[in-house]
Design a protein around this motif. Structure first.
Motif, PDB file in Angstrom:
ATOM      1  N   ALA A  51      42.264  48.069  45.863  1.00 26.90           N
ATOM      2  CA  ALA A  51      43.088  46.921  45.482  1.00 26.90           C
ATOM      3  C   ALA A  51      42.225  45.673  45.305  1.00 26.90           C
ATOM      4  CB  ALA A  51      44.152  46.676  46.543  1.00 26.90           C
ATOM      5  N   GLY A  52      41.157  45.536  46.123  1.00 25.50           N
ATOM      6  CA  GLY A  52      40.219  44.437  45.902  1.00 25.50           C
ATOM      7  C   GLY A  52      40.143  43.393  46.999  1.00 25.50           C
ATOM      8  N   TYR A  53      40.811  43.598  48.142  1.00 24.16           N
ATOM      9  CA  TYR A  53      40.790  42.589  49.209  1.00 24.16           C
ATOM     10  C   TYR A  53      39.564  42.709  50.118  1.00 24.16           C
ATOM     11  CZ  TYR A  53      42.612  46.757  51.323  1.00 24.16           C
ATOM     12  OH  TYR A  53      42.746  48.063  51.697  1.00 24.16           O
ATOM     13  N   ARG A  62      33.836  41.375  44.182  1.00 26.12           N
ATOM     14  CA  ARG A  62      35.246  41.208  44.578  1.00 26.12           C
ATOM     15  C   ARG A  62      36.113  40.951  43.340  1.00 26.12           C
ATOM     16  NH1 ARG A  62      38.251  39.526  49.299  1.00 26.12           N
ATOM     17  NH2 ARG A  62      40.109  38.383  48.693  1.00 26.12           N
ATOM     18  N   ASN A  63      35.718  39.982  42.528  1.00 23.94           N
ATOM     19  CA  ASN A  63      36.527  39.659  41.338  1.00 23.94           C
ATOM     20  C   ASN A  63      36.544  40.800  40.330  1.00 23.94           C
ATOM     21  OD1 ASN A  63      37.395  37.240  42.208  1.00 23.94           O
ATOM     22  ND2 ASN A  63      35.725  36.076  41.267  1.00 23.94           N
ATOM     23  N   LEU A  64      35.394  41.471  40.193  1.00 24.08           N
ATOM     24  CA  LEU A  64      35.339  42.587  39.236  1.00 24.08           C
ATOM     25  C   LEU A  64      36.223  43.740  39.701  1.00 24.08           C
ATOM     26  CD1 LEU A  64      31.545  42.457  38.364  1.00 24.08           C
ATOM     27  CD2 LEU A  64      33.443  41.940  36.833  1.00 24.08           C
ATOM     28  N   CYS A  65      36.330  43.911  41.007  1.00 22.36           N
ATOM     29  CA  CYS A  65      37.189  44.969  41.553  1.00 22.36           C
ATOM     30  C   CYS A  65      38.658  44.629  41.293  1.00 22.36           C
ATOM     31  CB  CYS A  65      36.901  45.098  43.052  1.00 22.36           C
ATOM     32  SG  CYS A  65      37.916  46.329  43.861  1.00 22.36           S
ATOM     33  N   ILE A  66      39.031  43.382  41.552  1.00 25.30           N
ATOM     34  CA  ILE A  66      40.435  42.993  41.358  1.00 25.30           C
ATOM     35  C   ILE A  66      40.821  43.144  39.884  1.00 25.30           C
ATOM     36  CG2 ILE A  66      42.073  41.041  41.496  1.00 25.30           C
ATOM     37  CD1 ILE A  66      40.412  40.059  43.957  1.00 25.30           C
ATOM     38  N   ILE A 109      46.087  37.667  48.455  1.00 26.29           N
ATOM     39  CA  ILE A 109      47.186  37.089  47.667  1.00 26.29           C
ATOM     40  C   ILE A 109      46.672  35.872  46.885  1.00 26.29           C
ATOM     41  CG2 ILE A 109      49.353  35.773  47.912  1.00 26.29           C
ATOM     42  CD1 ILE A 109      50.216  37.889  49.938  1.00 26.29           C
ATOM     43  N   GLN A 110      45.860  35.044  47.565  1.00 30.47           N
ATOM     44  CA  GLN A 110      45.276  33.884  46.862  1.00 30.47           C
ATOM     45  C   GLN A 110      44.469  34.320  45.640  1.00 30.47           C
ATOM     46  OE1 GLN A 110      42.845  31.659  49.557  1.00 30.47           O
ATOM     47  NE2 GLN A 110      44.561  30.460  50.360  1.00 30.47           N
ATOM     48  N   ASP A 111      43.823  35.481  45.750  1.00 32.35           N
ATOM     49  CA  ASP A 111      42.967  35.951  44.645  1.00 32.35           C
ATOM     50  C   ASP A 111      43.728  36.809  43.632  1.00 32.35           C
ATOM     51  OD1 ASP A 111      40.962  34.575  45.864  1.00 32.35           O
ATOM     52  OD2 ASP A 111      40.011  36.329  46.771  1.00 32.35           O
ATOM     53  N   GLY A 112      45.035  36.865  43.778  1.00 24.86           N
ATOM     54  CA  GLY A 112      45.843  37.504  42.731  1.00 24.86           C
ATOM     55  C   GLY A 112      46.078  38.991  42.897  1.00 24.86           C
ATOM     56  N   ILE A 113      45.919  39.512  44.121  1.00 26.38           N
ATOM     57  CA  ILE A 113      46.209  40.947  44.332  1.00 26.38           C
ATOM     58  C   ILE A 113      47.704  41.097  44.616  1.00 26.38           C
ATOM     59  CG2 ILE A 113      45.697  43.004  45.727  1.00 26.38           C
ATOM     60  CD1 ILE A 113      43.007  41.625  46.443  1.00 26.38           C
ATOM     61  N   PRO A 114      48.412  41.852  43.782  1.00 29.23           N
ATOM     62  CA  PRO A 114      49.860  41.913  43.958  1.00 29.23           C
ATOM     63  C   PRO A 114      50.307  42.807  45.119  1.00 29.23           C
ATOM     64  CG  PRO A 114      49.184  42.955  41.875  1.00 29.23           C
ATOM     65  CD  PRO A 114      47.937  42.613  42.619  1.00 29.23           C
TER      66      PRO A 114
END
Ligand SMILES: Cc1cc2nc3c(=O)[nH]c(=O)nc-3n(C[C@H](O)[C@H](O)[C@H](O)COP(=O)(O)OP(=O)(O)OC[C@H]3O[C@@H](n4cnc5c(N)ncnc54)[C@H](O)[C@@H]3O)c2cc1C
Length: 488
Positions: A51-53, A62-66, A109-114
């Protein structure tokens, strides 16, 4: 001929870049040193689409994973590779761990993971995953996490790229690169290639490739992770289960596969030999012990295979994604976990780099993003199967009894756009040898089919390329001395 782009390395990263670039009107070639694609790290990993957290916020991974996670939905739909968003749990077994889960959720959540939620209701947790340890006090649920078959996905990427014009050359180990007049000359043992741009996606060997053009600014170390795989249906898990992470590791997970197996692993051992994928008694004990904390009833007696994969760990601990000082040379190195998840986002970066380098990126009129799903015996109804067997009796000849794989699926794997040429290539494309007997029954038949379809003698059929032949000669052609290994 001068290529626009040469990609070095046929793992998931190289193949994903090849497929992404295949939509543009460019002359592209991928060089892989092994006899089959996906022979390196891509073959031995957890197959989790994270998921990327988990990665620290200061890392580009991190961003590339999300972003990469989000890109999976469209890619799986276009390329028809198996992928399921089953969701993951990070499991807290002590109250003190809940704050770690809360923090991962908040930042995620701040980084946009739903969809991230911390669940503290034990009944609900047990309902969602009945096999989880009764001692559980809470979980971080990430519904966008998923599972994929890394090699099946890599073959799908490559087949689609090849259909769109990318040339795949196997058994081509890059040994030398010369850069002159904005052109790279790449030498392998048998051939020479020229290209305006080079993408280094050579996994564990990426530092070596970078040094060939004089770029000596990182090192890659192998870190081994061991696994135990359990027989199909020995245990059915709904979720990917991680322990609460420590500062150094996401920890040892217990996870279902798309083929209804379950596995436990990986541990993390820094080693020096980039070929050492052996498993150890101590390592297997370590992962079993850790796995039992998450799922106490691990079906140890139903273990069918142990294996290991090697992470390509860079000295920066983050992905190295660089449009380097050597004009046209792009390093995509140190792609440790979550590289599989991030591959589509990494490929987008490569497109940005090529734009910056002034490469004209015109979309081909005849670009086809779709790849048909390989036909599988198991997916047919009885009526469909009867019809298939009537049209082609090889649909009815079962070669692998453990996994129910007919001859026709093996023939199709050999004649795919980037077809299998070895026994392992067949195994990873359509699974003969993946079941309980691990190839004991079907291997001789697979050798026979490869020999017939590739029109090569039995003795030339290999497990995974050079020096891995199964047979040395027909018994009747050998002298008694040769049969007895030199003693008369
Ligand atoms: C134990 C473990 C668990 C993991 N779990 C996950 C996970 O669950 N989720 C996730 O997102 N990521 C995971 N990863 C990370 C993921 O597997 C990698 O990020 C990914 O496979 C890297 O792919 P790659 O193409 O960079 O490397 P590779 O697959 O190693 O490909 C590099 C290729 O380059 C070729 N090559 C090397 N040198 C040359 C040369 N001189 N000439 C030509 N070809 C050359 C190699 O033969 C190889 O095929 C895990 C990794 C490991 C080891």
């Amino acid at each position: 001929m001068i290529y626009d782009v040469i990609i070095i390395g046929g793992g998931v990263i190289g193949c994903c870049i090849a497929r992404t670039l295949s939509k543009y009107d460019l002359k592209i070639c991928l060089l892989e040193k092994e006899a089959e694609l996906a022979s390196g790290t891509t073959k031995g990993n957890s197959g989790v689409v994270h998921a990327g957290y988990a990665a620290p916020r200061e890392y580009i991974k991190r961003n590339l994973c999300i972003r990469g996670n989000k890109l999976y939905t469209q890619a799986a739909e276009e390329l028809n590779f198996p992928f399921q968003r089953i969701g993951s749990f990070v499991v807290a077994l002590e109250d003190s761990q809940i704050k770690v889960l809360e923090e991962q959720r908040r930042q995620g959540i701040q980084d946009g993971i739903p969809g991230l939620e911390v669940i503290l209701d034990k009944e609900k947790i047990k309902y969602m995953e009945p096999n989880i340890n009764d001692e559980v006090v809470g979980v971080l649920h990430a519904p966008t996490a998923g599972i994929v078959s890394p090699y099946e996905m890599t073959f799908a990427l490559a087949d689609n790229a090849a259909t769109n014009g990318v040339k795949f050359l196997l058994n081509q180990k890059v040994r030398r690169i010369k850069h002159q007049d904005y052109t790279f000359t790449i030498k392998t043992k048998t051939q020479e290639f020229k290209s305006r741009n080079v993408i280094n996606a050579a996994g564990l060997y990426a530092a070596r490739i970078s040094k060939l053009v004089g770029l000596d600014y990182f090192e890659i170390m192998p870190r081994r992770g061991e696994y135990i795989l359990f027989d199909r249906n020995a245990l059915h898990l709904n979720k990917i289960l991680f322990p609460t992470p420590t500062k150094v590791s996401k920890g040892i997970l217990v996870c279902p596969t798309l083929h209804e197996n379950t596995f436990v692993g990986p541990n993390a051992q820094n080693i020096t030999d980039k070929k050492d994928i052996s498993t150890t008694e101590a390592g297997l004990k370590e992962i079993l012990e850790a796995g039992r904390k998450l799922v106490p009833n691990l079906p140890v007696r139903s273990s069918i295979r142990n294996f290991a994969g090697l992470r390509a760990v860079p000295d920066t601990y983050d992905f190295i994604i660089d449009n380097t000082d050597i004009y046209g040379f792009i390093n995509i190195a140190g792609i440790l976990s979550p590289g599989l998840t991030s591959c589509f986002a990494i490929a987008e970066k490569v497109v940005e780099f090529l734009e910056l380098l002034g490469v004209e990126l015109k979309i081909k009129e005849d670009y086809n993003p779709r790849r048909l799903k390989p036909e599988r015996f198991k997916d047919f109804s009885k009526e469909e199967l009867d019809q298939k067997i009537k049209e082609d009796p090889s649909w009815g000849r079962i070669i692998c009894r453990c996994e129910t794989i007919p001859e026709k699926e093996i023939i199709n794997a050999i004649h795919a756009p980037v077809g299998a040429t070895t026994v392992d290539g067949i195994k990873f494309r359509c699974r003969p040898g993946m079941g309980r007997c691990q190839g004991g029954f079907c291997r001789p038949r697979v050798i026979e089919i490869l020999s017939r379809e590739l029109n090569i003698p039995y003795e030339e059929v290999t497990k995974r390329g050079e020096d891995t032949n199964f047979l040395i000669a027909k018994t009747k052609d050998l002298t008694l001395k040769e049969i007895e290994g030199g003693t008369e």
